[in-house]
Design a protein around this motif. Sequence first.
Motif, short mmCIF file in Angstrom:
data_model
loop_
_atom_site.label_atom_id
_atom_site.label_comp_id
_atom_site.label_asym_id
_atom_site.label_seq_id
_atom_site.Cartn_x
_atom_site.Cartn_y
_atom_site.Cartn_z
N ALA A 100 0.84 -1.19 0.00
CA ALA A 100 0.00 0.00 0.00
C ALA A 100 0.88 1.24 0.00
O ALA A 100 2.06 1.19 0.31
CB ALA A 100 -0.91 0.01 1.23
N TRP A 101 0.28 2.37 -0.35
CA TRP A 101 0.99 3.65 -0.35
C TRP A 101 1.16 4.12 1.09
O TRP A 101 0.22 4.13 1.88
CB TRP A 101 0.18 4.68 -1.14
N CYS A 102 2.37 4.49 1.43
CA CYS A 102 2.67 5.00 2.78
C CYS A 102 2.81 6.52 2.70
O CYS A 102 3.72 7.03 2.05
CB CYS A 102 3.96 4.36 3.29
N ARG A 103 1.90 7.23 3.34
CA ARG A 103 1.97 8.69 3.32
C ARG A 103 3.19 9.20 4.08
O ARG A 103 3.78 10.21 3.73
CB ARG A 103 0.70 9.30 3.92
N LEU A 104 3.59 8.49 5.13
CA LEU A 104 4.74 8.90 5.91
C LEU A 104 6.03 8.82 5.09
O LEU A 104 6.85 9.73 5.10
CB LEU A 104 4.87 8.02 7.17
N ARG A 105 6.22 7.73 4.35
CA ARG A 105 7.44 7.50 3.57
C ARG A 105 7.34 8.04 2.15
O ARG A 105 8.35 8.14 1.47
CB ARG A 105 7.76 6.01 3.51
N GLY A 106 6.12 8.31 1.69
CA GLY A 106 5.94 8.85 0.34
C GLY A 106 6.22 7.84 -0.76
O GLY A 106 6.74 8.19 -1.81
N ALA A 152 -10.33 10.37 5.85
CA ALA A 152 -9.44 11.06 4.91
C ALA A 152 -9.58 10.46 3.52
O ALA A 152 -9.79 9.26 3.37
CB ALA A 152 -7.99 10.94 5.38
N THR A 153 -9.50 11.30 2.52
CA THR A 153 -9.55 10.85 1.13
C THR A 153 -8.32 11.35 0.41
O THR A 153 -7.57 12.17 0.93
CB THR A 153 -10.81 11.38 0.43
N PHE A 154 -8.09 10.87 -0.79
CA PHE A 154 -6.95 11.31 -1.57
C PHE A 154 -7.37 11.47 -3.02
O PHE A 154 -8.33 10.88 -3.48
CB PHE A 154 -5.79 10.33 -1.45
N ILE A 155 -6.61 12.26 -3.74
CA ILE A 155 -6.82 12.45 -5.16
C ILE A 155 -5.96 11.42 -5.88
O ILE A 155 -4.77 11.29 -5.62
CB ILE A 155 -6.43 13.87 -5.60
N ASP A 156 -6.59 10.65 -6.78
CA ASP A 156 -5.85 9.63 -7.52
C ASP A 156 -4.78 10.30 -8.37
O ASP A 156 -5.04 11.25 -9.09
CB ASP A 156 -6.81 8.85 -8.40
N ASP A 157 -3.56 9.81 -8.24
CA ASP A 157 -2.42 10.37 -8.95
C ASP A 157 -1.70 9.24 -9.69
O ASP A 157 -1.22 8.31 -9.06
CB ASP A 157 -1.46 11.04 -7.95
N PRO A 158 -1.60 9.30 -11.02
CA PRO A 158 -0.95 8.23 -11.77
C PRO A 158 0.51 8.02 -11.37
O PRO A 158 1.06 6.94 -11.58
CB PRO A 158 -1.04 8.67 -13.22
N LEU A 159 1.13 9.00 -10.76
CA LEU A 159 2.51 8.85 -10.32
C LEU A 159 2.64 8.01 -9.05
O LEU A 159 3.74 7.67 -8.64
CB LEU A 159 3.16 10.22 -10.10
N ARG A 160 1.49 7.70 -8.43
CA ARG A 160 1.51 6.86 -7.24
C ARG A 160 0.92 5.49 -7.52
O ARG A 160 0.47 4.81 -6.62
CB ARG A 160 0.72 7.53 -6.12
#
Length: 49
Positions: free
Chosen positions: A13-19, A37-45
């Motif tokens: 999974a994506w870790c917000r702390l580590r980026g 919390a929600t996030f905007i889908d980013d193709p770079l992630r």
Amino acid sequence: MPQFPGGSWTRGAWCRLRGGFRNFRPDRIAACTATGATFIDDPLRGLDA
């Protein structure tokens, strides 16, 4: 969830702390609280990135 040869289940999974993407072991998660919390889908992630 993939399992490593050591016998531990993991979740990628994506870790917000580590980026970046990280592997997390559910058996080591002490607490889980919904934040709303929600996030905007980013193709770079994505996994393709």
